[in-house]
Design an enzyme around this catalytic site. Structure first.
Site, PDB file in Angstrom:
ATOM      1  N   LYS A 190      -5.573  65.627  11.284  1.00 37.13           N
ATOM      2  CA  LYS A 190      -5.642  65.786  10.002  1.00 37.13           C
ATOM      3  C   LYS A 190      -7.250  65.713   9.599  1.00 37.13           C
ATOM      4  O   LYS A 190      -7.480  66.081   8.211  1.00 37.13           O
ATOM      5  CB  LYS A 190      -4.916  64.705   9.195  1.00 37.13           C
ATOM      6  CG  LYS A 190      -5.395  63.397   9.221  1.00 37.13           C
ATOM      7  CD  LYS A 190      -4.366  62.443   8.550  1.00 37.13           C
ATOM      8  CE  LYS A 190      -4.466  60.924   8.940  1.00 37.13           C
ATOM      9  NZ  LYS A 190      -5.804  60.365   8.665  1.00 37.13           N
ATOM     10  N   ASP A 236      -0.921  57.256  17.947  1.00 33.57           N
ATOM     11  CA  ASP A 236       0.598  56.987  18.158  1.00 33.57           C
ATOM     12  C   ASP A 236       1.043  57.521  19.406  1.00 33.57           C
ATOM     13  O   ASP A 236       2.026  57.221  20.127  1.00 33.57           O
ATOM     14  CB  ASP A 236       1.214  58.044  17.058  1.00 33.57           C
ATOM     15  CG  ASP A 236       0.893  57.333  15.814  1.00 33.57           C
ATOM     16  OD1 ASP A 236       1.801  57.345  15.012  1.00 33.57           O
ATOM     17  OD2 ASP A 236      -0.371  57.278  15.370  1.00 33.57           O
TER      18      ASP A 236
END
Lengths: 733, 428
Positions: free
Chosen positions: A40, A127
């Site tokens: 992002k 993650d």
């Protein structure tokens, strides 16, 4: 210079923390570079007054490798901090981890290591700890790792996963600097993180409170430290910078990674205490979605895969004359496959003096490059199909290469969508995935499976016609033999219904089941593989014997077609003529060949009975027959020879043995199918299955007699022998 | 409805370019880190383009990773390697290469291997092979063949770090002659001969049969001279920035045809302060011989208006098109540059087409252009002839795996012009 990696679950605030760490370090005079490693790409925004910057991955997507410049992706931010964003693909496309790899490679090549930097801060999404995202965990990139977490269980779970990843890469070198608690304002948050920290034996370096000051600073596009330098929050953030300086001065402050197992994490979530484990639990190891996407097969993998299934699949698909085959992969693959195909066609075309409808022209490429490995290749494939539709193409095979296989491109979805948009067109995907499916033969059989989907199951057999299965011709020498099979069948008054996978149009394939009998043209594992596909898929029976080669097989063939087509007399008449012609030729050739010793080395062929029959009919003497080990992972085993009771076969024979045995036996001629024994000073001739009928074996025998009439070693070879160092047989010559 | 797309050429790409560039050095071993399927074609291609000086002893190469073939030992990556990496194979192959061949090992990654992230350089360094092994880590897949070739040549030279002692006056390095040029060894000899006639000595030819041991002396050359800029500009930049060796590039493109060959040698001599008359006289003698041969032909006007197509690198496309047009009065009807074109050559070609009023005669579809001649790589030119797209194909580059040439037939220099004339007049 010290490099630190700030890892944490997505959305936990690691970018905010990273920007403030960088700012604090720059405040005390350090020359800092911050590299955002999250698709992002907002890690450095607070250092650039809210500006976005060109990501490395977007830059390399638009710029050829040789035009790339470091200054295009490294911007100056607040306090002179150098800012870089890796970027990444759209969610669900390509491989973001691979993108991180590409970013690091690109920065290195562009000379980032030559810049004057004291501290590099990597802000990494944590993650998933696999593939490219684990790169900053490697020794060469991160000296120290900080884990950003809140008291939420998923955040702690991600932190523990990161510890597992570190454990995989640390090679015994302590590299964990500590935990940064970024509070979310939940109940018992500090307690949960303290219990986790104690269990994994790590310090909490800073406890950053939940505060509206962060939001205010974010609105202004600056770090909190810049806007509220005297706040309590700023003081806490500076502790992290102090920690970085401390570990920089004293690396012994870094700690080993001691992750918890799932059961221990469950207890942490339940509010229990877990005692520190001195060794840490054994991590499960990283898992990557693209790696687990497809496992090739149940085949044994000890065997060397020397060729490529995609190439075999392309060869098979391009035999369908009214279709286009798209290679979904790099141009390298398409060039190799089309150029190889083109070469064989040129050789055959020269003999025919023309080339009609060349197969290599039916090959198209999506031209994947290193950027599609990050962004995925689905768009390229879709565009290629659309372009070809505009050109008027209506039937498509799409063959995947190892590149599309490795990045996990979902080709099926693309093609399904295209098929829904164009219901009148034909699409079929062959997921060869380069050599992941296997070797050339596996790819060819897979293509046969794809082509067989076109066959109309409801058509019924009629008339005196046969189907020919798995015809393949590469570099035929002498005359063009392609039509031998058709010519033989014509002599029996039998027509050819479909030449399955040989210059065959869609209509012929659709009506495959019009054929009454089904014959393999070659006698090898690949032909039998195709036969099995057809038997299973369209419920037909393929004859056990292939089309005949030599007199014995021709007689069996005549009996079979005579019976099925009720033409015993006609078949017997054909045999009488063929047999007379055969023996007349054999008697003539015996004058040249009788009594000569023959050695046979077979590495590739399923059966060489036609050759043994010919040698015996010529009254030559068989000195040796060596057969290579059976490729046991193939579904087909070598057929038992009808001569095995009378002639000794040496099995499990390898090319390595060939030269030694040749010297020991000293035959008059070596017949080999590997081409590797030509170095010996004896007559040598390569063989493949001679063809169809008896004329082909007579041609073979004549050629053998001619070879034996010529000097065994050509004069030109002598010109180079002095150079052949190391081969004792030529010593002194 | 048409199920056959138009005639398109699937060009060689950067992966092949990198492999061929390593093969172009004498004394290197190209190590293919990738699947076996990538190996076969490239060993065939490299053997065809550049036969080794010494005959090969197949037994010596029966080792693992070589498997009876001396060219391009390969790590034979498979599915397991894609998942777990193949560092162990790199560790294993390094000592084998050293034992079997002893050459400088240069690793090139296949398209698939480049995705895995094996750190070859790290393994090389860790095992102490930095002096004898190099990894070209960049992924060059689907990049232009030419610039990738150049990049790889440059990388090998950078790795070998030539040291400059004293500039040897009157010497040059010949850059930008790829081994995929038709009969490149003969072209090299021809250009070397032309330069020698002007008192210029070719010191080395990186990318064209240069021994690895010869790289060291290359830094002593007074100038670099360029043959095809697409294949040598990066290497030239390196020599200029590291050693201050300037590169001489002809605006006329590569020395293909009489005119461009003259321009090429005159430009070099002008910069180096040499007398070009020796080489110009040599070209003149070939010009006159060609004149006599053509002049005596009964139908010596037959080339006028004959349609031709060229598919080539831009630096060959430019001089060849101009020369066939001006020298033989032939008409270009289809021109296609290989990817990675030189902007200067393409601009010059555009100006030439504009000035000559040829814009309207050029087509975008080779088959519809109906050329009499197609000048292209060996496969394309022969295929177009066999398909009846053209009457004759003239091969000027690789791949040309179906044809072998024993008589020297270079494409460049005065002899190159004679080869082209041979092909044209014997096919009319």
């Amino acid at each position: 210079m010290i490099q630190i990696a700030v890892y944490g679950k997505g959305g936990i605030g690691k970018s905010t923390v990273s920007a403030n760490i960088s700012y604090a370090l720059a405040d005390i005079g350090k020359k800092v570079m911050q590299i955002g490693c999250d698709p992002k790409h907002d890690s450095t925004r607070a250092l650039l007054n809210g500006r976005e910057q060109t990501t490395v991955l977007n830059y390399i997507k638009d710029t050829p490798p040789f035009d790339r410049r470091l200054e295009k992706v490294v911007l100056d931010g607040l306090n002179g901090i150098k800012c870089v964003e890796a970027g990444g693909p759209e969610p669900g496309i390509g491989c973001a981890g691979r993108g991180i790899l590409s970013t690091f490679d690109t920065l290195r090549r562009l000379g980032v290591d030559d810049m004057d930097i004291n501290v590099k801060v990597y802000d990494v999404l944590g993650d998933v700890v696999c593939g490219g995202f684990a790169v900053p965990l490697r020794n060469e990139y991160a000296d120290g790792v900080y884990l950003v977490t809140s008291g939420e269980f998923m955040s702690l779970y991600a932190a523990n996963n990161i510890l597992k990843g570190i454990r995989n890469f640390d090679k015994g070198i302590p590299r964990v600097a500590g935990i940064i608690l970024n509070c979310r304002g939940m109940d018992n948050e500090q307690s949960a993180v303290e219990r986790f920290a104690e269990a994994v034996s790590l310090p909490i370096v800073a406890r950053v409170p939940r505060s509206s000051l962060f939001a205010e600073a974010e609105k202004k596009g600056v770090p909190l430290l810049h806007m509220f330098p005297d706040s309590d929050e700023a003081a806490e953030l500076r502790k992290i910078a102090e920690s970085v300086v401390s570990i920089s001065n004293d690396p012994s402050l870094l700690l080993e990674s001691k992750p918890l197992n799932d059961e221990q994490m469950g207890r942490i979530a339940a509010g229990e205490y877990v005692l520190p484990n001195p060794e840490g639990t054994v991590p499960d190891g990283p898992v990557c979605r693209t790696c687990i996407r497809k496992t090739g097969s149940e085949k044994k993998r000890e065997k060397l895969v020397a060729s490529c299934a995609a190439a075999g699949a392309v060869y098979g698909c391009t035999t369908v004359t009214d279709s286009v085959t798209i290679i979904h992969g790099p141009r390298s693959c398409a060039h190799i496959m089309s150029s190889s195909r083109n070469l064989s066609e040129i050789r055959r075309g020269r003999k025919r003096k023309f080339m009609d409808d060349p197969q290599f022209m039916r090959i198209e490429s999506t031209d994947m490059d290193d950027t599609v490995s990050v962004f995925g290749g689905a768009g390229l494939l879709e565009q290629k199909i659309r372009d070809l539709i505009l050109e008027g193409c209506t039937r498509f095979f799409i063959v995947t290469t190892c590149v599309s296989g490795i990045i996990g491109d979902n080709v099926i979805d693309v093609v399904t969508a295209m098929s829904n948009q164009h219901p009148g067109l034909y699409f079929r995907v062959v997921e060869a995935d380069g050599n992941i499916l296997g070797d050339w033969e596996d790819g060819y059989v897979e293509a046969a499976d794809a082509v067989a989907d076109m066959i109309d199951r409801d058509v019924t057999a009629s008339g005196r016609s046969v189907n020919l299965i798995a015809e393949r011709y590469f570099f035929r020498i002498n005359e063009d033999k392609d039509d031998d099979a058709v010519a033989l069948l014509n002599r029996f008054g039998i027509g050819v219904n479909c030449r399955f996978m040989y210059e065959t149009g869609m209509d012929s394939i659709v009506n495959f089941k019009h054929g009454t009998l089904n014959y393999m043209v070659n006698d090898d594992a690949m032909a039998r593989g195709v036969a099995k596909v057809l038997e299973k898929k369209i419920n037909i029976r393929v004859e056990e014997d292939p089309l005949p080669c030599g007199l014995y097989e021709l007689k069996r063939f005549a009996e079979r077609v005579g019976e099925v087509f009720n033409m015993r007399e006609e078949a017997a008449e054909v045999i009488r003529k063929e047999e007379a012609e055969y023996w007349e030729a054999i008697h003539g050739l015996r004058k040249r060949l009788e009594g000569k010793k023959v050695s046979i080395e077979s590495f590739y062929f399923h059966s060489i009975d036609w050759l043994i029959e010919l040698i015996l009919d010529l009254k030559m003497e068989i000195s040796f027959i060596g057969l290579a080990p059976e490729r046991e992972w193939k579904t087909e085993r070598r057929k038992r020879s009808r001569f095995e009771d009378t002639i000794a076969f040496t099995k499990d024979y390898w090319p390595d043995d060939a030269s030694d045995d040749t010297e020991r036996i000293i035959p008059d001629i070596i017949l080999g199918d590997s081409g590797r024994t030509g170095i010996a000073d004896v007559h040598h001739m390569s063989f493949v299955r001679a063809g169809v009928g008896v004329k082909c074996v007579i041609r073979f025998a004549t050629e053998m007699a001619d070879v034996m009439s010529a000097p065994p070693v050509e004069g030109w070879r002598l010109d180079g022998r002095g150079e052949m160092m190391g081969d004792e047989r030529y010593a002194g010559n | 409805m048409n199920d056959m797309p138009g005639i398109k050429k699937i060009h060689m790409d950067g992966f092949t370019g990198a492999l061929m560039a390593v093969e172009s050095f004498d004394g290197t071993v190209t190590v293919l880190h990738g699947p076996g399927g990538c190996r076969n074609y490239h060993t065939f291609l490299s053997s065809q383009c550049y036969a080794r000086k010494s005959p090969e002893n197949f037994r010596k190469y029966s080792q693992k990773y070589f498997y009876w073939n001396s060219r391009m030992p390969c790590t034979y990556m498979d599915e397991n390697d894609y998942i777990n990496g193949a560092d162990s194979k790199i560790e294993e192959i390094l000592p084998i290469i050293k034992e079997v061949d002893g050459g400088a090992a240069v690793f090139i990654q296949s398209p698939g291997a480049s995705l895995i992230g094996d750190n070859i350089s790290d393994v090389i360094e860790r095992l102490g092979y930095s002096g004898t092994a190099l990894a070209i880590e960049e992924s060059l897949i689907s990049q232009p063949f030419s610039s990738s070739y150049d990049h790889t040549v440059r990388s090998i030279i950078e790795w070998k770090r030539p040291k400059r002692s004293d500039t040897v006056k009157g010497t040059v390095n010949l850059l930008g002659l790829p081994i995929t040029t038709r009969a490149w060894e003969d072209s090299l000899e021809e250009l070397r001969h032309m330069l020698a006639l002007c008192g210029i000595e070719v010191m080395t030819s990186p990318g064209a049969g240069c021994p690895v041991s010869g790289i060291d002396s290359s830094a002593d050359a007074e100038y670099n001279v360029m043959v095809c800029p697409e294949y040598g500009s990066g290497t030239a930049d390196y020599y200029e920035s590291e050693f201050g060796i300037p590169c001489i590039i002809s605006d006329a493109g590569a020395p293909v045809g009489f005119d461009a060959s003259e321009e090429w040698i005159k430009n070099i001599c002008s910069v180096m302060g040499k007398d070009p008359s020796g080489a110009l006289g040599y070209i003149d003698r070939h010009r006159f011989r060609a004149f006599k041969t053509i002049d005596k032909l009964v139908y010596n006007q037959r080339t006028r208006g004959v349609r031709f197509a060229v598919m080539a690198d831009s630096s060959v496309l430019l001089p060849l098109t101009k020369w066939l047009y001006s020298y033989l009065s032939m008409v270009p009807v289809f021109l296609e540059a290989e990817p990675g074109e030189d902007t200067g050559c393409m601009r010059s070609l555009g100006e030439f087409i504009g000035c000559s009023g040829l814009g309207n005669s050029l087509g975008t579809d080779l088959a519809k252009a109906v050329p009499y001649f197609v000048f292209a790589d060996g496969h394309m030119s022969e295929t177009m002839r066999l398909m009846g797209v053209c009457k004759a194909g003239v091969d000027i580059s690789a791949p040309d795996l179906s044809h072998f040439s024993f008589i020297p037939k270079p494409v460049m220099g005065a002899l190159g012009a004679m080869y082209i004339l041979d092909e044209v007049f014997n096919s009319l």
